[in-house]
Design an enzyme around this catalytic site. Structure first.
Site, PDB file in Angstrom:
ATOM      1  CG  HIS A 249      -5.897  -1.784   9.055  1.00 11.88           C
ATOM      2  ND1 HIS A 249      -6.014  -0.776   9.530  1.00 11.88           N
ATOM      3  CD2 HIS A 249      -4.463  -1.780   8.561  1.00 11.88           C
ATOM      4  CE1 HIS A 249      -4.778  -0.078   9.826  1.00 11.88           C
ATOM      5  NE2 HIS A 249      -3.893  -0.957   9.139  1.00 11.88           N
TER       6      HIS A 249
ATOM      7  CG  ASP B 164      -0.114  -0.417   2.590  1.00  8.20           C
ATOM      8  OD1 ASP B 164       1.110  -0.279   2.582  1.00  8.20           O
ATOM      9  OD2 ASP B 164      -0.857  -0.545   3.580  1.00  8.20           O
TER      10      ASP B 164
ATOM     11  CG  ASN C 178      -8.861  -0.802  12.296  1.00  8.60           C
ATOM     12  OD1 ASN C 178      -7.946  -1.627  11.603  1.00  8.60           O
ATOM     13  ND2 ASN C 178      -9.524   0.057  11.389  1.00  8.60           N
TER      14      ASN C 178
ATOM     15  CD  GLU D  43      -8.938   1.361   7.787  1.00  6.54           C
ATOM     16  OE1 GLU D  43      -8.751   0.258   8.551  1.00  6.54           O
ATOM     17  OE2 GLU D  43      -8.293   2.293   7.819  1.00  6.54           O
TER      18      GLU D  43
HETATM   19  C1  GLP Z   1      -0.425   0.527   8.680  1.00  8.25           C
HETATM   20  C2  GLP Z   1      -0.253  -0.133   7.176  1.00  8.25           C
HETATM   21  C3  GLP Z   1      -0.387  -1.660   7.716  1.00  8.25           C
HETATM   22  C4  GLP Z   1       0.282  -2.185   8.930  1.00  8.25           C
HETATM   23  C5  GLP Z   1      -0.433  -1.253   9.979  1.00  8.25           C
HETATM   24  C6  GLP Z   1       0.136  -1.676  11.486  1.00  8.25           C
HETATM   25  O1  GLP Z   1      -1.795   1.014   8.666  1.00  8.25           O
HETATM   26  N1  GLP Z   1      -0.890   0.156   6.410  1.00  8.25           N
HETATM   27  O2  GLP Z   1       0.232  -2.407   6.687  1.00  8.25           O
HETATM   28  O3  GLP Z   1       0.001  -3.451   9.155  1.00  8.25           O
HETATM   29  O4  GLP Z   1      -0.265   0.182   9.869  1.00  8.25           O
HETATM   30  O5  GLP Z   1       1.116  -0.787  11.955  1.00  8.25           O
HETATM   31  P1  GLP Z   1       2.176  -0.958  12.996  1.00  8.25           P
HETATM   32  O6  GLP Z   1       2.896  -2.394  12.658  1.00  8.25           O
HETATM   33  O7  GLP Z   1       2.927   0.320  13.274  1.00  8.25           O
HETATM   34  O8  GLP Z   1       1.177  -1.324  14.307  1.00  8.25           O
END
Ligand code: GLP
Length: 240
Positions: free
Chosen positions: A137, A67, A135, A142
């Site tokens: 995702h 992404d 959440n 989402e």
């Molecule tokens: C972002 C990314 C996700 C990632 C998520 C969790 O939203 N798009 O790919 O898994 O954050 O991030 P973290 O690993 O910092 O908790």
């Protein structure tokens, strides 16, 4: 579904890096699906260390990222282009021609989504690395009424913008939209590897992997994947 329980973030990162490096050693031309966020950074650091020791070689690997924020240029320090270069690509021998990340600044984002889906279809992902949103995702898919299919534009939820604001000067600076590989795209990977660490992930881990499969908890679809491994630490598994 396979769950590997580890003590903490460091052990999680080593276990994930072991799985990724084994993939690359067994199949040097692997297509790796890569993720951003704080969860995979330790695995990238470990892979860099092993690369520098000569234990793993990325010269024939191709990468596809999940992404990107819409509107952030590749040189913006919070863009996922920048993240990937700083945390991984610049320190290993991946061929820049074989790096694929959605373009969040394409003049026609609908066309960019189609282009990226074409790239994914043409390559086929061997191993997809994932983090987990608080959440539930995955990528930027989402919670919603249906599972997403191909690459698409996402309106980020307040919860995700709130969680990610720690990287920006203020909440207003967090982009409101992103471009993400779809859930169906993620499910096409031959193998999926998720890393989850910390108490903030415990609710999502429990709901996604021990609750019903529902688009309100996007990661829950991974229960249906034929080769899915979750590497999680004690805190992330603390509600089980
Ligand atoms: C972002 C990314 C996700 C990632 C998520 C969790 O939203 N798009 O790919 O898994 O954050 O991030 P973290 O690993 O910092 O908790």
């Amino acid at each position: 579904m396979r769950i590997i329980r580890v003590k903490d973030y460091q052990q999680m990162s080593r276990a994930a890096a072991n799985i990724i490096s084994a993939q690359v050693i067994l199949e040097p031309k692997s297509v790796l699906g890569l993720a951003t966020g704080s969860s995979p950074i330790g695995a990238y650091q470990q892979l860099i260390e092993w690369y520098k020791k000569g234990d793993v070689d990325f010269s024939q690997v191709t990468t596809v990222n999940l992404d990107e924020y819409v509107g952030l240029t590749p040189d913006h320090d919070q863009s996922y282009h920048y993240f990937m270069h700083r945390n991984f690509f610049d320190s290993v021998n991946i061929d820049p021609q074989r790096i694929n990340i959605p373009d969040g600044c394409a003049p026609d984002m609908a066309a960019e989504c189609l282009r990226y889906d074409g790239v994914l279809r043409g390559l086929g992902v061997d191993l997809q690395l994932l983090g987990l949103g608080n959440n539930g995702h995955i990528g930027f898919n989402e919670p919603g009424p249906v599972f997403s299919k191909g690459t698409h534009i996402v309106t980020l939820t307040d919860s995700t913008r709130e969680a990610n604001k720690r990287f920006f000067a203020s909440l207003e600076d967090v982009p409101k939209t992103a471009v993400s590989m779809g859930t169906f795209d993620i499910m096409q990977a031959k193998r999926v590897l998720m890393v989850a660490s910390g108490k903030a992930k415990a609710e999502a881990v429990k709901a996604a992997f021990f609750g019903p499969i529902t688009p309100q908890m996007p990661a829950s679809i991974l229960q249906f994947h034929r080769d899915f491994t979750l590497v999680a630490d004690e805190d992330a598994l603390s509600l089980l």
